[in-house]
Scaffold this motif. Sequence first.
Motif, PDB file in Angstrom:
ATOM      1  N   TYR A  82      -4.126 -18.799 -15.058  1.00  0.00           N
ATOM      2  CA  TYR A  82      -5.581 -18.505 -15.270  1.00  0.00           C
ATOM      3  C   TYR A  82      -6.583 -19.520 -15.795  1.00  0.00           C
ATOM      4  CZ  TYR A  82      -2.882 -13.929 -14.965  1.00  0.00           C
ATOM      5  OH  TYR A  82      -2.145 -12.939 -14.299  1.00  0.00           O
ATOM      6  N   ALA A  83      -7.312 -20.192 -14.987  1.00  0.00           N
ATOM      7  CA  ALA A  83      -8.264 -20.976 -15.416  1.00  0.00           C
ATOM      8  C   ALA A  83      -9.017 -20.323 -16.767  1.00  0.00           C
ATOM      9  CB  ALA A  83      -9.454 -21.579 -14.491  1.00  0.00           C
ATOM     10  N   SER A 110     -10.723 -13.177  -8.198  1.00  0.00           N
ATOM     11  CA  SER A 110     -11.310 -14.504  -8.497  1.00  0.00           C
ATOM     12  C   SER A 110     -12.770 -14.455  -7.809  1.00  0.00           C
ATOM     13  CB  SER A 110     -10.364 -15.619  -7.643  1.00  0.00           C
ATOM     14  OG  SER A 110      -9.142 -15.695  -8.549  1.00  0.00           O
ATOM     15  N   ASP A 136      -8.222 -21.828 -10.340  1.00  0.00           N
ATOM     16  CA  ASP A 136      -7.026 -21.981 -11.076  1.00  0.00           C
ATOM     17  C   ASP A 136      -6.292 -23.215 -10.623  1.00  0.00           C
ATOM     18  OD1 ASP A 136      -7.665 -19.423 -12.669  1.00  0.00           O
ATOM     19  OD2 ASP A 136      -7.308 -18.600 -10.770  1.00  0.00           O
ATOM     20  N   SER A 176     -10.287 -16.272 -11.971  1.00  0.00           N
ATOM     21  CA  SER A 176     -10.927 -17.386 -11.719  1.00  0.00           C
ATOM     22  C   SER A 176     -12.680 -17.377 -11.801  1.00  0.00           C
ATOM     23  CB  SER A 176     -10.637 -18.670 -10.896  1.00  0.00           C
ATOM     24  OG  SER A 176     -10.846 -18.385  -9.821  1.00  0.00           O
ATOM     25  N   GLN A 189      -6.721 -25.204 -16.047  1.00  0.00           N
ATOM     26  CA  GLN A 189      -6.878 -25.378 -14.730  1.00  0.00           C
ATOM     27  C   GLN A 189      -5.849 -26.282 -14.124  1.00  0.00           C
ATOM     28  OE1 GLN A 189     -10.545 -27.785 -13.527  1.00  0.00           O
ATOM     29  NE2 GLN A 189     -10.457 -26.730 -11.609  1.00  0.00           N
TER      30      GLN A 189
END
Length: 181
Positions: free
Chosen positions: A103-104, A155, A112, A133, A82
């Motif tokens: 990409y978290a 997301s 993210d 995310s 993150q």
Amino acid sequence: FCINHRHHLLLCSVCSIRKPIMKSIILALCLFCLGATYYVSPTGSSGNTGLVPASPWPIDYAMLHISASNTVVALPGTYSNQVIIRKSYTTLISPTKWLAKIYAPVGLNASDISVWPAPIDHVTIDGFEVGYSGQSAIQIYGSNVTVRNCWIHDSGQGHNVNNGSAVLTVTPQYNTLVERC
């Protein structure tokens, strides 16, 4: 001016001391305005300098250690972090459009990229692929933020800016510009 006036010789000696000090202050201010450039990569190390592409930092380390007015250049690769932008006047850029992917981590249920905490302002995010995310791909709590040339997809929640899966959340701040995303 002082050389022409004999009674100002004392002032002249003071002026000659002040001029180098003023030049130093002006130079320091100019360097602050220009800011430094740091390089990051998915395989970067906190033991590196971050000042050249061959010696990059990890992106999370850079976000903790940069100063306001710095530019962070993300080298190509997938960043599984993150990214939290904590300084005003920061530019986060991928010079090769969409080759730096943020990409978290799965299961983190976080954005993210976050511009946080408020009030962070004058931030630019440019050229990233951002997605997958648990929340918004990009979450903005600041003002005067520009997001450009990003591919935002797949997301969790927020406000769609382009298509059904592109998610960007902007809190009620002002002057947020999203272009070519």
